[in-house]
Design a protein around this motif. Structure first.
Motif, PDB file in Angstrom:
ATOM      1  N   ALA A 132       8.331  12.881  13.371  1.00  0.00           N
ATOM      2  CA  ALA A 132       8.946  12.942  12.036  1.00  0.00           C
ATOM      3  C   ALA A 132       8.104  12.198  11.008  1.00  0.00           C
ATOM      4  CB  ALA A 132      10.363  12.368  12.069  1.00  0.00           C
ATOM      5  N   ALA A 175       2.609   8.366  12.295  1.00  0.00           N
ATOM      6  CA  ALA A 175       2.106   7.190  11.564  1.00  0.00           C
ATOM      7  C   ALA A 175       2.098   6.003  12.522  1.00  0.00           C
ATOM      8  CB  ALA A 175       2.987   6.921  10.349  1.00  0.00           C
ATOM      9  N   LYS A 209       1.166  19.276  14.503  1.00  0.00           N
ATOM     10  CA  LYS A 209       0.906  19.123  13.060  1.00  0.00           C
ATOM     11  C   LYS A 209       0.009  17.929  12.769  1.00  0.00           C
ATOM     12  CE  LYS A 209       2.815  18.729   8.460  1.00  0.00           C
ATOM     13  NZ  LYS A 209       3.945  18.677   7.561  1.00  0.00           N
ATOM     14  N   ALA A 246      -1.204  10.508  11.157  1.00  0.00           N
ATOM     15  CA  ALA A 246      -1.479  10.548   9.707  1.00  0.00           C
ATOM     16  C   ALA A 246      -1.833   9.175   9.163  1.00  0.00           C
ATOM     17  CB  ALA A 246      -0.297  11.144   8.962  1.00  0.00           C
ATOM     18  N   ALA A 283      -2.142   4.644   9.351  1.00  0.00           N
ATOM     19  CA  ALA A 283      -1.259   3.485   9.463  1.00  0.00           C
ATOM     20  C   ALA A 283       0.055   3.805   8.753  1.00  0.00           C
ATOM     21  CB  ALA A 283      -1.929   2.273   8.837  1.00  0.00           C
ATOM     22  N   ASP A 284       1.132   3.181   9.207  1.00  0.00           N
ATOM     23  CA  ASP A 284       2.454   3.459   8.643  1.00  0.00           C
ATOM     24  C   ASP A 284       2.565   2.793   7.272  1.00  0.00           C
ATOM     25  OD1 ASP A 284       5.177   3.506   7.945  1.00  0.00           O
ATOM     26  OD2 ASP A 284       5.738   3.720  10.060  1.00  0.00           O
ATOM     27  N   ILE A 285       2.471   3.622   6.233  1.00  0.00           N
ATOM     28  CA  ILE A 285       2.439   3.098   4.869  1.00  0.00           C
ATOM     29  C   ILE A 285       3.769   2.433   4.526  1.00  0.00           C
ATOM     30  CG2 ILE A 285       2.132   3.722   2.432  1.00  0.00           C
ATOM     31  CD1 ILE A 285       0.443   6.166   3.498  1.00  0.00           C
ATOM     32  N   ILE A 329      -1.594  -4.032  12.045  1.00  0.00           N
ATOM     33  CA  ILE A 329      -2.506  -2.878  12.024  1.00  0.00           C
ATOM     34  C   ILE A 329      -3.664  -3.064  13.009  1.00  0.00           C
ATOM     35  CG2 ILE A 329      -3.788  -1.201  10.644  1.00  0.00           C
ATOM     36  CD1 ILE A 329      -2.765  -2.591   8.139  1.00  0.00           C
ATOM     37  N   MET A 379      -5.765  11.371   9.982  1.00  0.00           N
ATOM     38  CA  MET A 379      -6.067  10.778   8.682  1.00  0.00           C
ATOM     39  C   MET A 379      -5.996   9.258   8.771  1.00  0.00           C
ATOM     40  SD  MET A 379      -4.131  13.456   6.199  1.00  0.00           S
ATOM     41  CE  MET A 379      -4.712  12.707   4.704  1.00  0.00           C
ATOM     42  N   GLY A 391      -5.950   5.736   9.737  1.00  0.00           N
ATOM     43  CA  GLY A 391      -5.983   5.145  11.077  1.00  0.00           C
ATOM     44  C   GLY A 391      -5.986   6.194  12.184  1.00  0.00           C
ATOM     45  N   GLU A 432      -9.473   7.076  12.517  1.00  0.00           N
ATOM     46  CA  GLU A 432     -10.153   5.923  13.129  1.00  0.00           C
ATOM     47  C   GLU A 432      -9.835   5.814  14.620  1.00  0.00           C
ATOM     48  OE1 GLU A 432      -8.488   3.491   9.926  1.00  0.00           O
ATOM     49  OE2 GLU A 432     -10.496   2.649   9.702  1.00  0.00           O
ATOM     50  N   GLU A 444      -7.739   6.364   2.449  1.00  0.00           N
ATOM     51  CA  GLU A 444      -7.192   5.066   2.035  1.00  0.00           C
ATOM     52  C   GLU A 444      -7.467   4.759   0.573  1.00  0.00           C
ATOM     53  OE1 GLU A 444      -8.585   5.688   4.930  1.00  0.00           O
ATOM     54  OE2 GLU A 444      -7.582   4.591   6.533  1.00  0.00           O
ATOM     55  N   GLY A 462      -9.543   0.366   7.533  1.00  0.00           N
ATOM     56  CA  GLY A 462      -9.711  -0.973   8.082  1.00  0.00           C
ATOM     57  C   GLY A 462      -9.549  -1.068   9.582  1.00  0.00           C
TER      58      GLY A 462
HETATM   59  N1  CAA Z   1       2.793   6.440   6.896  1.00  0.00           N
HETATM   60  C1  CAA Z   1       4.121   6.583   6.861  1.00  0.00           C
HETATM   61  N2  CAA Z   1       4.757   7.785   6.805  1.00  0.00           N
HETATM   62  C2  CAA Z   1       3.980   8.884   6.759  1.00  0.00           C
HETATM   63  C3  CAA Z   1       2.568   8.813   6.787  1.00  0.00           C
HETATM   64  C4  CAA Z   1       1.977   7.512   6.879  1.00  0.00           C
HETATM   65  N3  CAA Z   1       0.622   7.338   6.953  1.00  0.00           N
HETATM   66  N4  CAA Z   1       2.072  10.059   6.713  1.00  0.00           N
HETATM   67  C5  CAA Z   1       3.144  10.885   6.672  1.00  0.00           C
HETATM   68  N5  CAA Z   1       4.282  10.183   6.679  1.00  0.00           N
HETATM   69  C6  CAA Z   1       5.674  10.697   6.624  1.00  0.00           C
HETATM   70  C7  CAA Z   1       6.012  11.176   5.221  1.00  0.00           C
HETATM   71  O1  CAA Z   1       6.401  10.082   4.401  1.00  0.00           O
HETATM   72  C8  CAA Z   1       7.119  12.149   5.505  1.00  0.00           C
HETATM   73  O2  CAA Z   1       8.303  11.408   5.753  1.00  0.00           O
HETATM   74  P1  CAA Z   1       9.727  11.937   5.143  1.00  0.00           P
HETATM   75  O3  CAA Z   1       9.955  13.265   5.807  1.00  0.00           O
HETATM   76  O4  CAA Z   1      10.682  10.881   5.571  1.00  0.00           O
HETATM   77  O5  CAA Z   1       9.524  12.052   3.670  1.00  0.00           O
HETATM   78  C9  CAA Z   1       6.706  12.777   6.840  1.00  0.00           C
HETATM   79  O6  CAA Z   1       5.770  11.861   7.415  1.00  0.00           O
HETATM   80  C10 CAA Z   1       6.027  14.107   6.664  1.00  0.00           C
HETATM   81  O7  CAA Z   1       4.937  13.940   5.747  1.00  0.00           O
HETATM   82  P2  CAA Z   1       4.741  14.845   4.454  1.00  0.00           P
HETATM   83  O8  CAA Z   1       6.054  15.326   3.930  1.00  0.00           O
HETATM   84  O9  CAA Z   1       3.880  14.086   3.493  1.00  0.00           O
HETATM   85  O10 CAA Z   1       3.939  16.076   5.094  1.00  0.00           O
HETATM   86  P3  CAA Z   1       2.914  17.050   4.365  1.00  0.00           P
HETATM   87  O11 CAA Z   1       2.664  18.163   5.307  1.00  0.00           O
HETATM   88  O12 CAA Z   1       3.373  17.391   2.995  1.00  0.00           O
HETATM   89  O13 CAA Z   1       1.562  16.183   4.187  1.00  0.00           O
HETATM   90  C11 CAA Z   1      -0.152  14.647   4.922  1.00  0.00           C
HETATM   91  C12 CAA Z   1       0.861  15.728   5.345  1.00  0.00           C
HETATM   92  C13 CAA Z   1      -1.251  15.284   4.048  1.00  0.00           C
HETATM   93  C14 CAA Z   1      -0.789  14.087   6.206  1.00  0.00           C
HETATM   94  C15 CAA Z   1       0.569  13.539   4.131  1.00  0.00           C
HETATM   95  O14 CAA Z   1       1.697  13.122   4.867  1.00  0.00           O
HETATM   96  C16 CAA Z   1      -0.262  12.314   3.856  1.00  0.00           C
HETATM   97  O15 CAA Z   1      -1.118  12.339   2.965  1.00  0.00           O
HETATM   98  N6  CAA Z   1      -0.005  11.217   4.580  1.00  0.00           N
HETATM   99  C17 CAA Z   1      -0.639   9.923   4.351  1.00  0.00           C
HETATM  100  C18 CAA Z   1      -2.063   9.923   4.865  1.00  0.00           C
HETATM  101  C19 CAA Z   1      -2.710   8.593   4.550  1.00  0.00           C
HETATM  102  O16 CAA Z   1      -2.815   8.158   3.420  1.00  0.00           O
HETATM  103  N7  CAA Z   1      -3.196   7.902   5.609  1.00  0.00           N
HETATM  104  C20 CAA Z   1      -3.844   6.623   5.484  1.00  0.00           C
HETATM  105  C21 CAA Z   1      -2.874   5.513   5.734  1.00  0.00           C
HETATM  106  S1  CAA Z   1      -3.573   3.908   5.413  1.00  0.00           S
HETATM  107  C22 CAA Z   1      -4.457   3.533   6.822  1.00  0.00           C
HETATM  108  O17 CAA Z   1      -4.508   4.275   7.767  1.00  0.00           O
HETATM  109  C23 CAA Z   1      -5.125   2.171   6.785  1.00  0.00           C
HETATM  110  C24 CAA Z   1      -6.027   1.857   7.931  1.00  0.00           C
HETATM  111  O18 CAA Z   1      -7.177   2.176   7.959  1.00  0.00           O
HETATM  112  C25 CAA Z   1      -5.573   1.078   9.085  1.00  0.00           C
END
Ligand code: CAA
Length: 257
Positions: free
Chosen positions: A22, A26, A58, A62, A64-66, A83, A106, A108, A111, A131, A139
């Protein structure tokens, strides 16, 4: 027992499935803690020769859990190493680790794939380090492993512009090992892992360590390391068995010693 991941074994292959569909898998700390513990457990298990990490259709993951980290303070992160604390665990695993990636890998998640030894991508796989869109930074090894994997020019483009690669681009640039149809992803990766796990485990460990040296040190140090690893092979019963089996035109019977 956490349900953030699912684990099963197929002969000498362990399969770890990231299980937060769901949230597109993340990577929160509960999931990463469970993943780290599972990897260490399988690494210590003599009956396991290779480990596969996969996600869902799918998303591999995606990132780290934002939601979890949006309100952390700098001191929270320093104190609990949120993290990042399990990422060193992945580096400690001595056995081959394969990523089977479908959908989004995407941040993490990308990574995590980069931290694995072999990446098998489904046609649907998409890789990005987005990021920068959050004013954050990759990171969990991203700024370090990606340039090694695909070179500085492509890595800078991905990190600074959040450019997403499809599976074919990722294959061309050397981010992934091979690309397969989505409906073959798990079977093909498990078959590859089973093939690898059938080889002598100490030889696999020595090869993994040696290849990683090519990333981490100078050529002179790496060549020396490799030579010692080669000489040490002559202490291995499996190495003698492998060579004698070849000469006798029979299948080797490896004891993983
Ligand atoms: N953290 C928390 N929740 C996330 C998430 C994440 N990284 N990626 C997706 N979700 C959640 C969404 O919030 C959504 O939750 P709800 O149904 O409760 O609203 C659910 O997953 C489905 O996501 P979308 O509705 O956004 O799905 P989509 O098909 O429209 O888009 C996606 C898919 C392009 C992957 C988009 O979800 C997205 O851009 N996600 C974030 C990607 C991102 O920025 N990743 C980097 C995180 S920072 C990091 O990782 C730091 C590090 O280096 C350690």
């Amino acid at each position: 027992m956490s349900n953030e991941i699912l684990t099963e074994t197929h002969g000498r292959v362990a399969l770890v499935t990231l299980n937060r569909p769901a949230q597109l898998n993340a990577l929160n700390d509960a999931l990463m803690d469970a993943l780290g513990a599972a990897l260490l457990r399988f690494d210590a298990d003599d009956g396991i020769g290779a480990i596969v990490i996969t996600g869902g259709p799918k998303a591999f993951a995606a990132g780290a859990d934002i939601g979890a980290m949006a309100d952390w303070s700098c001191m929270d992160v320093h104190r609990d190493r949120f993290i990042t604390r399990n990422w060193e665990t992945i580096r400690q695993v001595r056995k081959p680790v394969l990523a089977a990636v479908a959908g989004y890998a995407m941040g993490g998640g990308c990574e995590l794939a980069l931290a694995c030894d072999i990446v098998v991508a489904a046609d649907s796989a998409r890789f990005a380090l987005p990021e920068i869109k959050l004013a954050m930074l990759p990171g969990a090894g991203g700024t370090q492993r990606l340039p090694h994997a695909i070179g500085k020019a492509k890595a800078m483009d991905m990190c600074l512009s959040a450019r997403m690669l499809d599976a074919q681009e990722a294959d061309r640039y050397g981010l992934v090992s091979r690309v397969v149809p989505d409906d073959r992803l798990l079977d093909d990766t498990l078959a590859l892992a089973a093939r690898i796990a059938g080889y002598s485990l100490p030889a696999l460990v020595a090869i993994k360590e040696s290849v990683n040296r090519a990333w981490e040190g100078t050529l002179t140090e790496g060549i020396l390391f490799e030579r010692r690893a080669l000489y040490t092979r002559f202490a291995s019963a499996d190495a003698h068995e492998g060579m004698h089996a070849f000469l006798a035109k029979r299948t080797p019977d490896f004891q993983h010693r």
